[in-house]
Design a protein around this motif. Structure first.
Motif, mmCIF file in Angstrom:
data_model
loop_
_atom_site.group_PDB
_atom_site.id
_atom_site.type_symbol
_atom_site.label_atom_id
_atom_site.label_comp_id
_atom_site.label_asym_id
_atom_site.label_seq_id
_atom_site.Cartn_x
_atom_site.Cartn_y
_atom_site.Cartn_z
ATOM 1 N N UNK A 128 1.377 41.118 100.089
ATOM 2 C CA UNK A 128 1.364 40.341 101.337
ATOM 3 C C UNK A 128 2.157 39.044 101.177
ATOM 4 N N UNK A 129 1.932 38.395 100.053
ATOM 5 C CA UNK A 129 2.609 37.121 99.810
ATOM 6 C C UNK A 129 4.118 37.323 99.869
ATOM 7 N N UNK A 130 4.565 38.399 99.229
ATOM 8 C CA UNK A 130 5.996 38.717 99.234
ATOM 9 C C UNK A 130 6.482 38.939 100.663
ATOM 10 N N UNK A 131 5.707 39.737 101.435
ATOM 11 C CA UNK A 131 6.103 40.066 102.802
ATOM 12 C C UNK A 131 6.189 38.824 103.685
ATOM 13 N N UNK A 132 5.177 37.984 103.581
ATOM 14 C CA UNK A 132 5.162 36.759 104.396
ATOM 15 C C UNK A 132 6.372 35.889 104.081
ATOM 16 N N UNK A 133 6.589 35.720 102.797
ATOM 17 C CA UNK A 133 7.693 34.826 102.394
ATOM 18 C C UNK A 133 9.024 35.390 102.849
ATOM 19 N N UNK A 134 9.122 36.711 102.795
ATOM 20 C CA UNK A 134 10.359 37.365 103.231
ATOM 21 C C UNK A 134 10.617 37.070 104.712
ATOM 22 N N UNK A 135 9.534 36.876 105.464
ATOM 23 C CA UNK A 135 9.668 36.598 106.893
ATOM 24 C C UNK A 135 9.684 35.117 107.207
ATOM 25 N N UNK A 136 9.795 34.290 106.161
ATOM 26 C CA UNK A 136 9.923 32.865 106.405
ATOM 27 C C UNK A 136 8.612 32.124 106.539
ATOM 28 N N UNK A 137 7.531 32.750 106.148
ATOM 29 C CA UNK A 137 6.229 32.093 106.187
ATOM 30 C C UNK A 137 5.919 31.608 104.781
ATOM 31 N N UNK A 138 5.606 30.321 104.640
ATOM 32 C CA UNK A 138 5.305 29.838 103.301
ATOM 33 C C UNK A 138 3.846 30.115 102.971
ATOM 34 N N UNK A 139 3.639 30.789 101.866
ATOM 35 C CA UNK A 139 2.266 31.097 101.463
ATOM 36 C C UNK A 139 2.079 30.799 99.982
ATOM 37 N N UNK A 140 0.832 30.566 99.628
ATOM 38 C CA UNK A 140 0.478 30.379 98.229
ATOM 39 C C UNK A 140 -0.677 31.298 97.907
ATOM 40 N N UNK A 196 1.148 39.412 112.536
ATOM 41 C CA UNK A 196 0.431 38.210 112.121
ATOM 42 C C UNK A 196 1.414 37.103 111.732
ATOM 43 N N UNK A 197 2.493 37.533 111.087
ATOM 44 C CA UNK A 197 3.434 36.529 110.622
ATOM 45 C C UNK A 197 4.036 35.758 111.787
ATOM 46 N N UNK A 198 4.184 36.407 112.938
ATOM 47 C CA UNK A 198 4.714 35.711 114.113
ATOM 48 C C UNK A 198 3.732 34.640 114.564
ATOM 49 N N UNK A 199 2.482 35.004 114.552
ATOM 50 C CA UNK A 199 1.430 34.073 114.954
ATOM 51 C C UNK A 199 1.369 32.864 113.996
ATOM 52 N N UNK A 200 1.507 33.147 112.719
ATOM 53 C CA UNK A 200 1.398 32.075 111.734
ATOM 54 C C UNK A 200 2.558 31.088 111.823
ATOM 55 N N UNK A 201 3.688 31.590 112.292
ATOM 56 C CA UNK A 201 4.864 30.735 112.250
ATOM 57 C C UNK A 201 4.879 29.690 113.359
#
Length: 420
Positions: free
Chosen positions: A345-357, A414-419
């Motif tokens: 998930x972390x990889x996927x989010x970051x790939x979409x420009x969402x910063x995650x830890x 979800x990534x759209x919502x987070x951004x």
RNA sequence: GUGGGUGUAGCUCAGCCAGGUUAGAGCACUGGGUUGUGGCCCCAGAGGUCGCCGGUUCAAGUCCGGUCACCCACCCCA
């Protein structure tokens, strides 16, 4: 033996780097609006470049340069300022032939071997801009307006003031110099030791001396501003008018004497009372003779440079916090065989420009949420063994503490919502 | 180059003047209070060649000398 950095050289840690980026980006953005382009030039040049441009009787050249002998025996120097190198690049790359006007800006580290103190380091950053190719006073105005606009943008103008003067040109400066020497010569013995020397090598400097005796003596000395030739007077009037048109307040200070010898006519400084002894935040002026002096075609020019560390100190007074880095989401994992999915998930989010830890080692959920909180995460994605078995993950809103479960194949939405 | 100030935990500092058991606090860190839920609170833990070298003393973080580093100021400048 403990490792340590060289005296006068500082690390800029992640804590403050956002502020640096903000200031640098603001400068770049505004300078681009004014038609300036960035130039990157070497950190070292032949020593001669600096000696000829800055002036051999200046403190910078006399005792502050980091000079070395290169392997082929030539003397090279870590740049103590930016203008000389930009001028060298301007000449060497024949930029004068590509268009009448060249507008260049630069950012980078400069080196001067001085005793460090507040706002003064041996390795320090400057942002500078140079405009080549015109004698028109509108160029002087534009340069000052652009600098002021930038300082407005980063909100520090309440802490600074603009001081303006003219050093005259080849017509009026020599005769003024003579006049000044004539006035000072009889009083030579009352001047400080330093100024007695200055009287011979660079008498204008005496006007800037901080010794009480010298201040007293120079108080009634003839002023450059009273001895400008007609052309220089007109030039200065243009600049003054223009500043007034744009309601930029300035103080005429005939005692501005730049530390570099190449200036002619317009000189200005941005000063502050907030930084102790090092009160110059930025400074600049016109240097119509320098390009030719370094072997280029006669080309008038005007520019300035800004001391980054000093500007950062000012900016910290205006905007003390708010430059910490935040993270969009934190991915927590709990239970067996969840780390791998969380990592995906972390990889996927970051790939979409969402910063995650996420945590590396297995930690309690409580610890992971604590970390999420500390990182300022807006959401925590909880990848739990139980939910995963049902094909779901939990999304916790860290602000409202509300939670919802979503299907793992909905992670992309979800990534759209987070951004936002 | 000259002067003043400061060096004790990752950070900010107390302790030094009046030398005396295992060197402290706050923040930060780790764990727990809640077998899977952050902020606040409580408990516990970990973390120190007291800048370094030498001297005085039965005994030195504390006194003395030297040295190094940092900070501020002179100077200079962005």
């Amino acid at each position: 033996m403990k490792v340590r950095s060289i005296r006068g050289f500082k690390d800029i840690l992640p804590d403050s780097i956002k502020r640096w980026h903000y200031i640098e980006d603001s400068a770049g953005n505004i300078f681009e609006l004014y038609g300036f382009s960035e130039i990157r030039i070497p950190v070292v040049e032949f020593t001669d470049i600096f000696a000829r441009s800055i002036g051999t009787s200046t403190d910078i050249v006399e005792k502050e340069m980091y000079s070395f002998t290169d392997r082929d025996g030539s003397s090279i120097t870590l740049r103590p300022e930016g203008t000389a190198g930009v001028v060298r690049a301007y000449i060497e790359n024949s930029l004068y032939a590509k268009s009448t006007i060249s507008k260049l800006y630069y950012m980078g580290m400069m080196f001067r071997h001085e005793r460090p103190q507040k706002g003064r380091y041996r390795g320090f950053y400057q942002i500078g801009a140079e405009l080549f190719g015109t004698k028109d006073p509108y160029a002087d105005s534009e340069i000052i307006l652009m600098l002021w606009r930038f300082l407005e943008k980063i909100e520090v103008t309440s802490l600074i003031r603009l001081e303006l003067s003219s050093l005259g040109d080849e017509n009026c400066r020599p005769s003024y110099k003579q006049k000044l020497v004539k006035y000072l010569r009889p009083l030579k013995n009352e001047l400080c030791e330093n100024c007695q020397r200055r009287l011979e090598v660079n008498p204008l400097r005496i006007l800037d001396c901080k010794e009480k005796k010298c201040k007293e003596i120079s108080k009634d000395a003839p002023s450059m501003l009273d001895n400008l030739c007609d052309n220089c007077n007109k030039h200065l009037d243009h600049v003054k008018d223009s500043l007034e048109n744009f309601s930029i307040k300035y103080i005429l200070n005939p005692r501005i004497v730049r530390g570099l010898d190449y200036y002619t006519r317009t000189v200005f400084e941005i000063k502050t009372d907030e930084l102790g002894a090092q009160n110059a935040v930025a400074a600049g002026g016109r240097y119509d003779g320098l390009v030719e002096e370094l072997g280029g075609p006669p080309t008038p020019a005007v520019g300035f440079s800004i001391g980054m560390e000093r500007l950062v100190l000012l900016h910290e007074k205006i905007v003390p916090v708010g430059f910490q880095k935040g993270v969009d989401a934190f991915i927590a994992f709990i239970g067996k065989d969840t780390k791998k999915t969380a990592f995906q998930f972390a990889y996927d989010f970051r790939k979409q420009g969402i910063s995650v830890e996420m945590e590396y080692e297995n930690k309690s959920l409580k610890t992971q949420l604590k970390k999420a909180d500390k990182l300022g995460a807006k959401y925590a994605i909880i990848v739990g063994e139980e939910e995963l078995a049902r094909g779901k993950v939990k999304v916790r809103n860290m602000g409202s503490s509300s939670e919802e479960e979503i299907n793992i194949d909905k992670v992309k939405q979800l990534s759209i919502k987070l951004s936002n």
